[in-house]
Write a protein that holds these residues in place. Structure first.
Motif, mmCIF file in Angstrom:
data_model
loop_
_atom_site.group_PDB
_atom_site.id
_atom_site.type_symbol
_atom_site.label_atom_id
_atom_site.label_comp_id
_atom_site.label_asym_id
_atom_site.label_seq_id
_atom_site.Cartn_x
_atom_site.Cartn_y
_atom_site.Cartn_z
ATOM 1 N N ASP A 1 42.205 23.085 -25.004
ATOM 2 C CA ASP A 1 42.685 24.519 -25.005
ATOM 3 C C ASP A 1 41.661 25.247 -24.123
ATOM 4 O O ASP A 1 40.542 24.632 -23.741
ATOM 5 C CB ASP A 1 42.542 25.092 -26.410
ATOM 6 N N PRO A 2 41.865 26.521 -23.611
ATOM 7 C CA PRO A 2 40.989 26.875 -22.577
ATOM 8 C C PRO A 2 39.586 27.226 -23.153
ATOM 9 O O PRO A 2 38.658 27.078 -22.353
ATOM 10 C CB PRO A 2 41.756 28.185 -22.314
ATOM 11 N N GLY A 3 39.371 27.622 -24.361
ATOM 12 C CA GLY A 3 38.106 27.851 -24.952
ATOM 13 C C GLY A 3 37.255 26.672 -25.133
ATOM 14 O O GLY A 3 36.095 26.376 -24.709
ATOM 15 N N LEU A 4 37.705 25.460 -25.289
ATOM 16 C CA LEU A 4 37.123 24.142 -25.317
ATOM 17 C C LEU A 4 36.678 23.959 -23.827
ATOM 18 O O LEU A 4 35.727 23.166 -23.391
ATOM 19 C CB LEU A 4 37.825 23.105 -25.772
ATOM 20 N N ARG A 5 37.621 23.890 -23.017
ATOM 21 C CA ARG A 5 37.456 23.561 -21.424
ATOM 22 C C ARG A 5 36.347 24.451 -21.158
ATOM 23 O O ARG A 5 35.543 23.892 -20.370
ATOM 24 C CB ARG A 5 38.685 23.628 -20.665
ATOM 25 N N ARG A 6 36.225 25.671 -21.194
ATOM 26 C CA ARG A 6 35.258 26.620 -20.760
ATOM 27 C C ARG A 6 33.919 26.117 -21.335
ATOM 28 O O ARG A 6 32.909 26.228 -20.460
ATOM 29 C CB ARG A 6 35.671 27.984 -21.318
ATOM 30 N N ALA A 7 33.755 25.721 -22.628
ATOM 31 C CA ALA A 7 32.459 25.337 -23.197
ATOM 32 C C ALA A 7 32.113 23.882 -22.463
ATOM 33 O O ALA A 7 30.932 23.873 -22.220
ATOM 34 C CB ALA A 7 32.781 25.007 -24.715
ATOM 35 N N LEU A 8 32.935 23.101 -22.250
ATOM 36 C CA LEU A 8 32.851 21.973 -21.570
ATOM 37 C C LEU A 8 32.249 22.062 -20.281
ATOM 38 O O LEU A 8 31.214 21.739 -19.845
ATOM 39 C CB LEU A 8 34.052 21.093 -21.560
ATOM 40 N N ASP A 9 32.854 23.042 -19.537
ATOM 41 C CA ASP A 9 32.532 23.303 -18.231
ATOM 42 C C ASP A 9 31.064 23.867 -18.213
ATOM 43 O O ASP A 9 30.221 23.601 -17.424
ATOM 44 C CB ASP A 9 33.498 24.336 -17.480
ATOM 45 N N ASP A 10 31.001 24.663 -19.163
ATOM 46 C CA ASP A 10 29.492 25.657 -19.188
ATOM 47 C C ASP A 10 28.457 24.652 -19.623
ATOM 48 O O ASP A 10 27.382 24.719 -19.002
ATOM 49 C CB ASP A 10 29.610 26.630 -20.399
ATOM 50 N N LEU A 11 28.642 23.725 -20.707
ATOM 51 C CA LEU A 11 27.577 22.722 -21.044
ATOM 52 C C LEU A 11 27.439 21.915 -19.755
ATOM 53 O O LEU A 11 26.153 21.703 -19.415
ATOM 54 C CB LEU A 11 28.034 22.041 -21.924
ATOM 55 N N ALA A 12 28.455 21.348 -18.912
ATOM 56 C CA ALA A 12 27.907 20.419 -17.956
ATOM 57 C C ALA A 12 27.376 21.287 -16.833
ATOM 58 O O ALA A 12 26.550 20.516 -16.085
ATOM 59 C CB ALA A 12 29.452 20.171 -17.024
ATOM 60 N N ASP A 13 27.665 22.327 -16.490
ATOM 61 C CA ASP A 13 26.940 23.306 -15.467
ATOM 62 C C ASP A 13 25.461 23.544 -16.124
ATOM 63 O O ASP A 13 24.749 23.197 -15.338
ATOM 64 C CB ASP A 13 27.900 24.493 -15.524
ATOM 65 N N ALA A 14 25.307 23.737 -17.121
ATOM 66 C CA ALA A 14 23.806 23.802 -17.549
ATOM 67 C C ALA A 14 22.993 22.518 -17.614
ATOM 68 O O ALA A 14 21.858 22.819 -17.403
ATOM 69 C CB ALA A 14 23.797 24.348 -19.167
ATOM 70 N N GLN A 15 23.920 21.500 -17.849
ATOM 71 C CA GLN A 15 23.270 20.291 -17.457
ATOM 72 C C GLN A 15 23.051 19.354 -16.277
ATOM 73 O O GLN A 15 22.457 18.632 -16.099
ATOM 74 C CB GLN A 15 23.796 19.244 -18.724
ATOM 75 N N GLU B 1 33.290 15.427 -16.726
ATOM 76 C CA GLU B 1 33.742 14.069 -17.248
ATOM 77 C C GLU B 1 32.626 13.468 -17.797
ATOM 78 O O GLU B 1 32.703 12.524 -18.654
ATOM 79 C CB GLU B 1 34.471 13.549 -15.994
ATOM 80 N N GLU B 2 31.293 13.491 -17.099
ATOM 81 C CA GLU B 2 30.326 12.906 -17.960
ATOM 82 C C GLU B 2 29.717 13.357 -18.989
ATOM 83 O O GLU B 2 29.409 12.565 -19.961
ATOM 84 C CB GLU B 2 29.068 13.033 -16.689
ATOM 85 N N VAL B 3 29.873 14.601 -19.279
ATOM 86 C CA VAL B 3 29.631 15.256 -20.583
ATOM 87 C C VAL B 3 30.513 14.469 -21.618
ATOM 88 O O VAL B 3 30.047 14.125 -22.644
ATOM 89 C CB VAL B 3 29.575 16.742 -20.578
ATOM 90 N N ALA B 4 32.011 14.641 -21.479
ATOM 91 C CA ALA B 4 33.000 14.192 -22.187
ATOM 92 C C ALA B 4 32.704 12.634 -22.415
ATOM 93 O O ALA B 4 32.847 12.403 -23.687
ATOM 94 C CB ALA B 4 34.387 14.444 -21.778
ATOM 95 N N LEU B 5 32.417 11.902 -21.554
ATOM 96 C CA LEU B 5 32.137 10.466 -21.642
ATOM 97 C C LEU B 5 30.985 10.059 -22.504
ATOM 98 O O LEU B 5 31.079 9.418 -23.465
ATOM 99 C CB LEU B 5 32.017 9.753 -20.217
ATOM 100 N N ASP B 6 29.857 10.712 -22.533
ATOM 101 C CA ASP B 6 28.775 10.656 -23.371
ATOM 102 C C ASP B 6 29.161 11.228 -24.607
ATOM 103 O O ASP B 6 28.782 10.411 -25.646
ATOM 104 C CB ASP B 6 27.740 11.695 -22.642
ATOM 105 N N ALA B 7 29.994 12.139 -24.806
ATOM 106 C CA ALA B 7 30.331 12.566 -26.094
ATOM 107 C C ALA B 7 31.153 11.349 -26.757
ATOM 108 O O ALA B 7 31.011 11.182 -27.962
ATOM 109 C CB ALA B 7 31.007 13.911 -26.261
ATOM 110 N N VAL B 8 31.854 11.047 -26.127
ATOM 111 C CA VAL B 8 33.009 9.706 -26.561
ATOM 112 C C VAL B 8 32.163 8.658 -27.089
ATOM 113 O O VAL B 8 32.449 7.902 -28.106
ATOM 114 C CB VAL B 8 34.143 9.379 -25.661
#
Length: 66
Positions: A9-23, A28-35
């Motif tokens: 959903d847009p909120g989850l995608r925004r949060a993923l993008d924000d976290l990835a940007d901050a790191q 994709e790297e953040v999501a793969l690490d989470a999985v």
């Protein structure tokens, strides 16, 4: 390597993008690490349950193996 599509959903995608940007990583790297982390945690949980069942029912398992 195979790919997996995840509907976010847009909120989850925004949060993923924000976290990835901050790191300084890709989403994709953040999501793969989470999985990977989730799978390790679940595998440890399942292993613990299985070991507990084996311990609790060791006598029965021994008798079934005879």
């Amino acid at each position: 390597m195979s790919e997996l599509r995840l509907p976010l959903d847009p909120g989850l995608r925004r949060a993923l993008d924000d976290l990835a940007d901050a790191q300084g990583r890709t989403p994709e790297e953040v999501a793969l690490d989470a999985v990977r982390a989730h799978l390790r945690q679940e595998e440890a949980h399942v292993r613990g349950v299985a070991e507990g069942l084996a311990r609790d029912h060791a006598d029965l398992l021994r008798r079934l193996g005879e």
